[in-house]
Write a protein that holds these residues in place. Structure first.
Motif, short mmCIF file in Angstrom:
data_model
loop_
_atom_site.label_atom_id
_atom_site.label_comp_id
_atom_site.label_asym_id
_atom_site.label_seq_id
_atom_site.Cartn_x
_atom_site.Cartn_y
_atom_site.Cartn_z
N TRP A 204 0.93 -1.07 0.08
CA TRP A 204 -0.18 -0.07 0.17
C TRP A 204 0.89 1.44 0.04
CZ3 TRP A 204 1.30 -2.63 4.59
CH2 TRP A 204 1.71 -1.72 5.54
N GLU A 205 0.07 2.35 -0.23
CA GLU A 205 0.85 3.72 -0.09
C GLU A 205 0.38 4.31 1.38
OE1 GLU A 205 0.08 5.94 -3.61
OE2 GLU A 205 1.88 5.41 -4.64
N HIS A 206 1.42 4.74 2.11
CA HIS A 206 1.25 5.37 3.18
C HIS A 206 1.03 7.00 3.12
CE1 HIS A 206 0.72 6.23 7.75
NE2 HIS A 206 1.84 6.82 7.41
N VAL A 207 -0.25 7.39 3.20
CA VAL A 207 -0.18 8.77 2.85
C VAL A 207 -0.10 9.87 4.05
CG1 VAL A 207 -1.82 10.54 2.02
CG2 VAL A 207 -1.72 8.29 0.86
N THR A 208 0.88 10.50 4.44
CA THR A 208 1.16 11.33 5.47
C THR A 208 1.70 12.86 5.14
OG1 THR A 208 2.17 11.19 7.83
CG2 THR A 208 3.36 10.21 5.82
N ASP A 209 1.49 13.64 6.21
CA ASP A 209 2.19 14.94 6.10
C ASP A 209 3.58 14.84 6.33
OD1 ASP A 209 2.07 18.13 6.08
OD2 ASP A 209 3.19 17.43 8.01
N ALA A 210 4.61 15.36 5.47
CA ALA A 210 6.22 15.21 5.99
C ALA A 210 6.52 15.51 7.10
CB ALA A 210 6.90 16.13 4.86
N GLU A 211 6.09 16.51 7.79
CA GLU A 211 6.57 16.79 9.05
C GLU A 211 5.75 15.95 10.19
OE1 GLU A 211 8.85 18.60 10.22
OE2 GLU A 211 9.37 19.53 8.48
N ASP A 212 4.46 15.47 10.17
CA ASP A 212 4.04 14.26 10.77
C ASP A 212 4.59 13.01 10.89
OD1 ASP A 212 2.03 16.32 11.60
OD2 ASP A 212 0.43 15.41 10.24
N TRP A 213 5.38 12.84 9.70
CA TRP A 213 5.83 11.50 9.61
C TRP A 213 7.38 11.61 10.45
CZ3 TRP A 213 4.74 6.94 9.72
CH2 TRP A 213 5.61 5.85 9.19
N TRP A 214 7.92 12.98 10.09
CA TRP A 214 9.10 13.11 10.66
C TRP A 214 9.12 13.00 12.43
CZ3 TRP A 214 14.33 13.49 10.80
CH2 TRP A 214 14.85 14.15 11.86
N SER A 215 8.03 13.38 12.78
CA SER A 215 7.64 13.59 14.37
C SER A 215 7.97 12.24 14.94
CB SER A 215 6.13 13.93 14.68
OG SER A 215 5.18 13.10 14.27
N GLY A 216 7.69 10.94 14.19
CA GLY A 216 7.89 9.73 14.94
C GLY A 216 9.44 9.63 15.30
N PRO A 217 10.27 9.45 14.18
CA PRO A 217 11.90 9.61 14.53
C PRO A 217 12.24 10.59 15.59
CG PRO A 217 11.42 8.94 12.24
CD PRO A 217 10.15 9.38 12.87
N ALA A 218 11.69 11.80 15.26
CA ALA A 218 12.18 12.73 16.02
C ALA A 218 11.81 12.67 17.67
CB ALA A 218 11.49 14.19 15.44
N SER A 219 10.93 11.78 17.99
CA SER A 219 10.60 11.47 19.00
C SER A 219 11.03 10.23 20.00
CB SER A 219 8.79 11.41 19.24
OG SER A 219 8.11 12.49 18.96
N GLY A 220 11.93 9.69 19.00
CA GLY A 220 12.47 8.53 19.41
C GLY A 220 11.79 7.11 19.15
N ILE A 221 10.79 7.07 18.44
CA ILE A 221 10.00 6.06 17.75
C ILE A 221 10.61 5.00 17.27
CG2 ILE A 221 7.68 5.46 16.90
CD1 ILE A 221 7.26 6.56 19.48
N ALA A 222 10.69 3.71 17.46
CA ALA A 222 11.31 2.67 16.75
C ALA A 222 12.87 2.81 16.68
CB ALA A 222 10.52 2.60 15.39
N SER A 223 13.37 1.87 15.96
CA SER A 223 14.77 1.89 16.13
C SER A 223 15.66 2.95 15.43
CB SER A 223 15.33 0.63 15.44
OG SER A 223 15.09 -0.70 16.07
N ILE A 224 14.95 3.36 14.30
CA ILE A 224 15.47 4.69 13.49
C ILE A 224 15.19 5.73 14.50
CG2 ILE A 224 13.20 5.20 12.73
CD1 ILE A 224 16.72 5.49 11.02
N GLY A 225 13.95 5.91 15.47
CA GLY A 225 14.09 7.15 16.25
C GLY A 225 15.15 7.02 17.21
N GLN A 226 15.25 5.81 17.93
CA GLN A 226 16.60 5.75 18.78
C GLN A 226 17.72 6.15 18.31
OE1 GLN A 226 16.16 4.31 22.33
NE2 GLN A 226 14.27 5.35 21.70
N LEU A 227 18.09 5.71 16.87
CA LEU A 227 19.13 6.36 16.56
C LEU A 227 19.33 7.68 16.36
CD1 LEU A 227 22.14 5.93 14.88
CD2 LEU A 227 20.62 5.25 12.96
N VAL A 228 18.20 8.46 15.86
CA VAL A 228 17.84 9.85 15.71
C VAL A 228 18.34 10.69 17.10
CG1 VAL A 228 16.48 11.90 15.06
CG2 VAL A 228 16.41 9.75 13.69
N VAL A 229 17.60 10.56 18.04
CA VAL A 229 17.61 11.10 19.29
C VAL A 229 19.01 10.82 19.89
CG1 VAL A 229 15.09 10.90 19.60
CG2 VAL A 229 16.54 9.24 20.56
#
Length: 270
Positions: A204-229
């Protein structure tokens, strides 16, 4: 021991992040909920267990279908969030593979993107089978490998100057892991003693706002978020800029992102 270390790492990663997950990756993971419930034949009156319920997306849909829903999650903030969201479900705090239920008490058991987060996937699936009645159905989803474009976007976005990868992060031990492919996931279920096993790829295609989608990793969500923070503010800014540059390739005329992705959905009979 290796599995226990991985599981402890996962619980630290998700601690107190229910709201941030609900606002970001929760929408993505919820896409497979209807197909997952179809795969285990949930109907009015079905006794369903939703393991790793997170913010309760699968549980809520199962309640709408008339099922008698029990749900479990290892993270207290997720349990609290799901209880508020799905008051008709019985939701408990529990850690896979030590579920506090008797053998064979559920008609259907599901785990939506849960096997990605356990240190011993084989033991986890065996536990899902244990609590399913003979003839009942077990259904699971995982993210596949090689990664679809949505997941590759994050992997590419973090490739910036100055990125430091924390040395202490551990992966699933090789002897406990399985191939994140249709045959690998189907084999995992078969090894646990499930029959009539099948595995489909859901795209499927996940439709989302670019900044909303960035907010997940920026908040430490999932492994990618842990890397970002774990990065300095300067490196986080570089990741953000690179992410927006890469995401522009998926931007629609209305400004929203349409990110191609996929999941593996496997099910079998206990």
């Amino acid at each position: 021991m290796a599995a226990a270390i991985f599981d402890q790492q996962e619980r630290r990663q998700w601690r107190d992040r229910a709201a941030a997950y609900a606002d970001s990756f929760g929408h993505l993971c919820g896409h497979t909920a209807p197909a997952l419930l179809d795969a285990v034949a949930v109907r009015p009156g079905s006794r369903l267990l939703d393991v790793g319920t997170g913010t309760g997306t699968v549980a809520a849909l199962a309640v709408e279908r008339g099922a008698a829903v029990t749900a479990a999650d290892a993270e207290p903030s997720m349990v609290a969030y799901a209880r508020d969201r799905v008051p008709a479900a019985h939701i408990v705090e529990a850690i896979l593979p030590e579920l506090p239920f008797d053998d064979g008490v559920f008609d259907a058991v599901v785990a939506n993107f849960v096997l990605n987060h356990v240190g011993d996937p084989r033991t986890a699936v065996a536990e899902l089978r244990r609590v399913t009645r003979p003839g009942g159905r077990v259904g699971v989803t995982i993210w596949p490998y090689p990664q679809p474009p949505l997941q590759r976007l994050w992997a590419d976005a973090v490739e910036v100057p100055g990125l430091v990868r924390p040395a202490e992060r551990v992966s699933v031990a090789p002897e406990l892991d399985f191939a994140r492919t249709p045959s690998g996931l189907a084999g995992l279920l078969s090894e646990a003693g499930l029959g009539e096993v099948g595995c489909d790829t859901v795209t499927w295609e996940h439709v989302t706002d670019a900044e909303d989608w960035w907010s997940g990793p920026a908040s430490g969500i999932a492994s990618i978020g842990q890397l970002v923070v774990a990065q300095t503010p300067e490196v986080v800014d570089r990741i953000h800029v690179r992410y927006l540059e890469l995401a522009a390739a998926y931007q629609r005329a209305d400004g929203m992102l349409a990110l191609p992705t996929a999941a593996l959905l496997a099910s079998g009979t206990a």
